[in-house]
Design a protein around this motif. Structure first.
Motif, PDB file in Angstrom:
ATOM      1  N   THR A   1      -5.711  16.220 -18.757  1.00  0.00           N
ATOM      2  CA  THR A   1      -5.133  17.458 -18.874  1.00  0.00           C
ATOM      3  C   THR A   1      -4.530  18.319 -17.144  1.00  0.00           C
ATOM      4  O   THR A   1      -4.837  17.600 -16.960  1.00  0.00           O
ATOM      5  CB  THR A   1      -6.149  18.246 -19.563  1.00  0.00           C
ATOM      6  N   VAL A   2      -3.320  18.847 -17.212  1.00  0.00           N
ATOM      7  CA  VAL A   2      -2.806  19.285 -16.339  1.00  0.00           C
ATOM      8  C   VAL A   2      -2.923  20.968 -15.840  1.00  0.00           C
ATOM      9  O   VAL A   2      -3.211  21.852 -17.197  1.00  0.00           O
ATOM     10  CB  VAL A   2      -1.338  19.746 -16.864  1.00  0.00           C
ATOM     11  N   ASP A   3      -3.769  21.139 -15.497  1.00  0.00           N
ATOM     12  CA  ASP A   3      -4.692  22.431 -14.682  1.00  0.00           C
ATOM     13  C   ASP A   3      -3.241  23.735 -14.164  1.00  0.00           C
ATOM     14  O   ASP A   3      -1.749  22.645 -14.912  1.00  0.00           O
ATOM     15  CB  ASP A   3      -5.286  22.591 -13.539  1.00  0.00           C
ATOM     16  N   ALA A   4      -3.453  24.485 -14.293  1.00  0.00           N
ATOM     17  CA  ALA A   4      -3.000  26.037 -13.840  1.00  0.00           C
ATOM     18  C   ALA A   4      -1.574  25.447 -12.509  1.00  0.00           C
ATOM     19  O   ALA A   4      -0.538  26.014 -12.538  1.00  0.00           O
ATOM     20  CB  ALA A   4      -3.358  26.794 -13.611  1.00  0.00           C
ATOM     21  N   ASP A   5      -2.114  24.388 -11.584  1.00  0.00           N
ATOM     22  CA  ASP A   5      -1.210  24.191 -10.319  1.00  0.00           C
ATOM     23  C   ASP A   5      -0.580  22.714 -10.973  1.00  0.00           C
ATOM     24  O   ASP A   5      -0.356  22.166  -9.729  1.00  0.00           O
ATOM     25  CB  ASP A   5      -2.246  23.745  -9.491  1.00  0.00           C
ATOM     26  N   GLY A   6      -0.441  22.367 -11.861  1.00  0.00           N
ATOM     27  CA  GLY A   6       0.636  21.779 -12.696  1.00  0.00           C
ATOM     28  C   GLY A   6      -0.065  19.525 -12.222  1.00  0.00           C
ATOM     29  O   GLY A   6       0.278  18.795 -11.422  1.00  0.00           O
ATOM     30  N   ARG A   7      -1.322  20.107 -11.585  1.00  0.00           N
ATOM     31  CA  ARG A   7      -2.119  19.035 -11.472  1.00  0.00           C
ATOM     32  C   ARG A   7      -2.749  18.568 -12.587  1.00  0.00           C
ATOM     33  O   ARG A   7      -3.880  19.056 -13.283  1.00  0.00           O
ATOM     34  CB  ARG A   7      -3.219  19.008  -9.933  1.00  0.00           C
ATOM     35  N   ALA A   8      -2.923  16.895 -12.460  1.00  0.00           N
ATOM     36  CA  ALA A   8      -3.789  16.154 -13.599  1.00  0.00           C
ATOM     37  C   ALA A   8      -5.218  16.085 -13.113  1.00  0.00           C
ATOM     38  O   ALA A   8      -5.446  15.823 -12.013  1.00  0.00           O
ATOM     39  CB  ALA A   8      -3.334  14.484 -13.101  1.00  0.00           C
ATOM     40  N   VAL A   9      -6.040  16.485 -14.517  1.00  0.00           N
ATOM     41  CA  VAL A   9      -7.655  16.721 -14.025  1.00  0.00           C
ATOM     42  C   VAL A   9      -7.956  15.424 -15.057  1.00  0.00           C
ATOM     43  O   VAL A   9      -7.636  15.836 -16.058  1.00  0.00           O
ATOM     44  CB  VAL A   9      -7.874  18.368 -14.646  1.00  0.00           C
ATOM     45  N   GLY A  10      -8.667  14.422 -14.558  1.00  0.00           N
ATOM     46  CA  GLY A  10      -9.720  13.715 -15.507  1.00  0.00           C
ATOM     47  C   GLY A  10     -10.494  14.541 -16.946  1.00  0.00           C
ATOM     48  O   GLY A  10     -11.448  15.433 -15.909  1.00  0.00           O
TER      49      GLY A  10
END
Length: 460
Positions: free
Chosen positions: A299-308
């Motif tokens: 998923t994409v977190d609030a900072d635009g990073r990919a989170v598994g």
């Protein structure tokens, strides 16, 4: 080297790298009249144009035609093309600096970034830079390795969602008839025609709103004669993407293009090109060679990073092509920090202090960002610094500019503009034998043989 400036001699500037950044720098120097300048445009290859020749996909005919525009700079009376000279090997940085008054380094960032995951070193794992070098006819391409891997590649996974990733997918999916008008070497056309590619999966670690490819590249996939583009509609349902699209027209256009592909089904007899998002490679599978890619849903977190999310599955793969960015290589004798040369408005910094007569432009200055035209503004900034230094008297004609003769005396074989014209003519003639506008000559020895043949014909 003379101890005082010679006002009768123009400032001689060596530009190291004859790609777009170098040619734009040479143009900015040669087209101004405030400071008399003579430019040596130096490249380690016998051919000019850098990534315009060896980076832009050969099926992008209009974009590759840019080299005709760049060629006008090579014809300028103040510019001298000097190919087949590798600074750092044939001539050291210090030796070059001793012969000229200033050096502008524009040699790019041709190295590839790695994924940093287990299995990445397995046979069947390939950098996009290696595949691009092969299909553009770069003299350094590992032809045997690439063609061996392609010969058994039914399932291809491309990691990355930038334009190069789409270039790779598109070239592999094109039919032989579509590729015939290009200037690809004949062995490349033959290798692509024989490759058994049936499925191509392009993996993006984040969502479609974060993809960096252009809408034009994305839509081009939909016009391939023998391919079907597939997108899972579930990848387009993130509410955050709609908010990003409202703020960014580029994102909105990309999402609209992807929506056109959503719900397509594989068509018999065509290559399927699947664009898959929220898919992070965590491991390449296989023992003797790659057999698949283990992928984690993100998923994409609030900072635009990919989170598994911990949700894993496997994508079958006979060939994995990583396209996750470029990095700069050090040039012996030149500082490098984090893949770029430290600088101040284009002035090279050594130990934090501007180095007299040394400048930098292009990717090796700012990193691998922007499009070809971005290099024009970038080069102008650097040249403005160089000309300001000349106007201030901190840069003046002092070097011994007869470095070509010195290089030949030690066994070097520089390729000058007339020699490049011989190569150019040989490629056009080779293409004509197969009804094509041009066929790229990929082998360095054959490139130099074309130069020798033209010289012999002139002498005869």
């Amino acid at each position: 080297m003379p101890d005082v400036a010679d006002p009768a001699r123009p400032l001689r500037v060596a530009v190291v790298g004859a790609g777009p950044a170098g040619i734009y720098a040479a143009d900015a120097l040669a087209s101004q009249d405030d400071v008399p300048v003579a430019v040596d445009l130096v490249d380690r290859l016998p051919t000019p144009f850098g990534l315009v020749r060896y980076g832009i996909a050969p099926d992008h005919l209009k974009m590759r035609a840019l080299r005709e525009t760049l060629h006008h700079v090579l014809d300028h009376e103040r510019v001298r093309f000097v190919g087949n000279v590798e600074i750092g090997a044939d001539l050291s940085v210090d030796e070059l600096r001793g012969h000229v008054d200033a050096v502008v380094y524009t040699y790019g960032a041709a190295g590839d970034r790695t994924l940093g995951i287990p299995g990445e070193d397995l046979p069947g794992s390939l950098a996009a830079t290696d595949l691009v070098a092969w299909y553009t006819g770069h003299p350094d391409a590992d032809v045997a390795r690439v063609e061996h891997l392609l010969a058994s590649a039914r399932d291809v996974v491309v990691v990355g969602v930038g334009n190069v990733a789409l270039d790779v997918a598109r070239v592999l999916a094109r039919s032989p008839a579509e590729l015939h008008p290009t200037d690809m070497p004949q062995h490349v056309l033959d290798g692509l025609a024989a490759a058994p590619v049936e499925r191509i999966t392009v993996l993006g670690r984040r969502g479609p709103a974060q993809a960096t490819f252009t809408t034009q590249e994305l839509r081009e996939l939909g016009h391939l004669a023998a391919a079907t583009v597939l997108v899972d509609p579930a990848d387009l349902t993130d509410p955050g993407d709609g908010a990003l699209a409202a703020e960014d027209r580029h994102v909105a256009r990309n999402l609209a293009a992807l929506a056109d592909y959503a719900g397509h089904e594989p068509a018999p007899g065509t290559v399927s090109v699947r664009l898959r998002f929220h898919a992070r490679p965590v491991r390449l599978l296989g023992t003797d060679r790659v057999t698949g890619v283990e992928v984690e849903r993100t998923t994409v977190d609030a900072d635009g990073r990919a989170v598994g999310t911990g949700e894993l599955d496997v994508v079958p793969a006979d060939l994995v092509v990583r396209s996750v960015g470029y990095r700069g290589h050090p040039l012996p004798g030149l500082p490098l920090e984090g893949g770029t040369v430290p600088h101040q408005a284009g002035r090279v910094l050594r130990d934090g202090v501007p180095s007299r007569g040394e400048y930098v432009a292009g990717w090796i200055k700012r990193g691998p960002t922007g499009v070809v035209g971005t290099n024009k503004h970038d080069a102008r900034e650097t040249v403005a610094s160089l000309l300001a230094d000349a106007a201030a008297g901190t840069l003046a004609p002092r070097g011994d500019d007869d470095w070509i003769g010195a290089l030949r005396a030690r066994g070097g074989h520089p390729v000058l503009l007339s020699d490049w014209r011989a190569i150019d003519a040989a490629e056009i003639a080779l293409g004509a034998t197969r009804g094509r506008p041009r066929t790229t000559i990929h082998d360095r020895s054959e490139l130099l043989a074309a130069v020798r043949a033209a010289a012999a014909a002139t002498e005869g």
